[in-house]
Design an enzyme around this catalytic site. Sequence first.
Site, short mmCIF file in Angstrom:
data_model
loop_
_atom_site.label_atom_id
_atom_site.label_comp_id
_atom_site.label_asym_id
_atom_site.label_seq_id
_atom_site.Cartn_x
_atom_site.Cartn_y
_atom_site.Cartn_z
N LYS A 27 0.90 -1.08 0.00
CA LYS A 27 0.01 0.06 0.03
C LYS A 27 0.81 1.40 -0.04
O LYS A 27 0.64 2.22 -0.74
CB LYS A 27 -0.82 0.12 1.10
CG LYS A 27 -1.89 1.09 1.17
CD LYS A 27 -3.24 0.80 1.91
CE LYS A 27 -2.99 0.87 3.44
NZ LYS A 27 -3.22 2.17 4.04
N ARG A 32 2.86 6.00 -3.33
CA ARG A 32 3.95 6.74 -3.84
C ARG A 32 4.06 6.53 -5.49
O ARG A 32 4.59 7.45 -5.91
CB ARG A 32 5.30 6.51 -2.87
CG ARG A 32 5.26 6.84 -1.59
CD ARG A 32 6.23 6.30 -0.70
NE ARG A 32 6.10 6.84 0.76
CZ ARG A 32 5.23 6.46 1.75
NH1 ARG A 32 4.09 5.77 1.22
NH2 ARG A 32 5.43 6.89 2.76
N GLY A 100 -5.24 7.88 5.51
CA GLY A 100 -4.71 8.91 6.24
C GLY A 100 -3.18 9.16 5.49
O GLY A 100 -2.80 10.28 5.35
N ARG A 128 -8.97 11.79 12.80
CA ARG A 128 -7.46 11.51 13.13
C ARG A 128 -6.62 12.91 13.09
O ARG A 128 -7.10 13.92 12.05
CB ARG A 128 -7.07 10.76 12.17
CG ARG A 128 -7.52 9.26 12.21
CD ARG A 128 -6.88 8.40 10.93
NE ARG A 128 -5.78 8.09 11.11
CZ ARG A 128 -4.98 7.23 10.37
NH1 ARG A 128 -5.34 6.88 9.29
NH2 ARG A 128 -3.75 7.04 10.43
N GLN A 175 4.97 9.05 7.04
CA GLN A 175 4.05 10.10 6.49
C GLN A 175 4.38 11.59 6.35
O GLN A 175 4.20 12.27 5.34
CB GLN A 175 2.64 9.87 6.89
CG GLN A 175 2.08 8.38 6.47
CD GLN A 175 0.60 8.32 7.20
OE1 GLN A 175 0.13 9.34 7.71
NE2 GLN A 175 0.04 7.14 6.85
N ASP A 325 1.81 -0.74 11.89
CA ASP A 325 0.59 -1.18 11.43
C ASP A 325 0.45 -2.59 11.76
O ASP A 325 -0.72 -3.16 11.60
CB ASP A 325 0.44 -1.15 9.72
CG ASP A 325 0.37 0.22 9.46
OD1 ASP A 325 -0.06 1.17 10.10
OD2 ASP A 325 0.71 0.70 8.29
N LYS A 352 -4.53 6.04 15.05
CA LYS A 352 -4.93 5.18 13.87
C LYS A 352 -6.23 5.29 13.47
O LYS A 352 -7.15 6.13 13.94
CB LYS A 352 -4.15 3.86 13.79
CG LYS A 352 -2.61 3.76 14.04
CD LYS A 352 -1.95 4.15 12.46
CE LYS A 352 -0.59 4.10 12.71
NZ LYS A 352 0.20 4.29 11.17
N ARG A 356 -6.13 1.85 18.33
CA ARG A 356 -5.96 0.30 18.44
C ARG A 356 -5.39 -0.22 19.41
O ARG A 356 -5.67 -1.52 19.65
CB ARG A 356 -4.73 0.27 17.13
CG ARG A 356 -5.24 0.53 16.06
CD ARG A 356 -4.21 0.26 14.61
NE ARG A 356 -4.97 0.50 13.34
CZ ARG A 356 -4.48 0.56 12.28
NH1 ARG A 356 -2.89 0.56 12.11
NH2 ARG A 356 -5.49 0.52 11.14
N ARG A 401 -7.48 -3.03 9.99
CA ARG A 401 -6.72 -4.05 10.74
C ARG A 401 -7.35 -4.59 11.67
O ARG A 401 -6.91 -5.66 12.06
CB ARG A 401 -5.28 -3.23 11.02
CG ARG A 401 -4.65 -2.58 9.64
CD ARG A 401 -3.27 -2.38 9.72
NE ARG A 401 -2.65 -1.71 8.58
CZ ARG A 401 -2.60 -1.80 7.37
NH1 ARG A 401 -2.47 -3.53 7.19
NH2 ARG A 401 -2.04 -1.34 6.26
#
Length: 445
Positions: A27, A32, A100, A128, A175, A325, A352, A356, A401
């Site tokens: 991902k 990118r 995000g 977020r 990020q 993640d 996240k 989480r 997730r």
Amino acid sequence: MAHATLLPRTISGAGPLTGQVMVPGDKSISHRALMFSALAVGTSRIEGLLEGEDVLATAAALRAMGATITRDDDGVWHVHGVGVGGLMQPAQALDMGNSGTSTRLLMGLVASHPITATFIGDASLSARPMARVIAPLRQMGADITASPGDTLPLMVRGLCPAVPIRYTLPIASAQVKSAVLLAALNTPGMTQVTEPIATRDHSERMLAGFGAAVTVAHSNAGRIISVTGETPLAPQNITVPGDPSSAAFFAVAASIVPGSDLTIANVGQNATRTGLFEMLRLMGADITLQNQREIGGEPVADLRVRHARLLAIDVPAHIAPSMIDEYPILFVAAAMASGRTVARGAQELRVKESDRIATMASALRSIGVEVEEFVDGLAIAGSAGGLLAGGATIATRLDHRIAMSMAVAGLVCRQPLVIDDVSPVATSFPAFFALLDDAVKPALG
């Protein structure tokens, strides 16, 4: 892209995972690849692009800003770029859905172009925080108006020419680093980002491949990534390796379900992304690398994973950036280990798609796991390989997730568990349940 209708799914204990699975494209690299191709002069070709909702949100936003992006019937994507500095004013707000990564990186792109873009998203994304990206982009001259709490919806008015900066990341975030590097591409002069703790380096690797003036140096302060702006990018042929974050679910599933012997093909092995596999090996997992090779500048291998008795560990805090993640699925592995696993230093999990830490603590407790919650992680008392209780309904909080991690937990429960909504899984791994059904053999007896 919001999921208006809940899609529950019942997971029952099952037999071993065998055969071979191919996880979707990475991902992070997919995002990118689209963005850098959109800034190149000419047409880039991308194979293996992840076609989840998050990446499709990036593609839609880039189209809205002038890039031509098409997909062949065989799954190959073509991006005809507008060139560095060539992004156009979007006609309407850019809908980021649940992504995000799309939001933060595209904010960087817009920040150094003479355009204004409004970013919106679903309920989860809109909660977020974006302050960590807003701060350096404002230093570069962008005018950013955000909702209370520095959340979406927000508007970015780019400055051209923007101001080159030297920025040290206050927290480890690929990020934020990438947002600044993307803004730097259309900023005259040299922009530098120092990261005291190394994060995933896909941006630096790929920028070099596109011909950007990028250098990476090491100092006592950490890694220093420098980009000299207004250097044209050349189109590329890109092959996206399999996503290690997606492979993690199958690696844990095969590790905890007795009798499993599963090969996960074509998985990226970038050292900034393999923390989960390192931790599983420390716990005693049987994971071997086969057919190691390099694709598009990224190391790749097939992973053979066989069931093993796992032992509890103390997860070192410094590993967090390379597996941020993957903590939810690591918590599932810990629930099946012998002893008490402690994972601290992961406070980033609080911001996240869901909180989480709290969400996984609640989910695991509901299926009979003893959990202690900290502000920056969890301690989990494992079952020593024994079946978990199950028999609960899991609240996923719109988090893909969480849904996939608890689906794996359901494979080792005595009673079926219900996941309240698996629709968010489409953001990153649309074929997850189909692949899981193919890999899992019926339980005997």
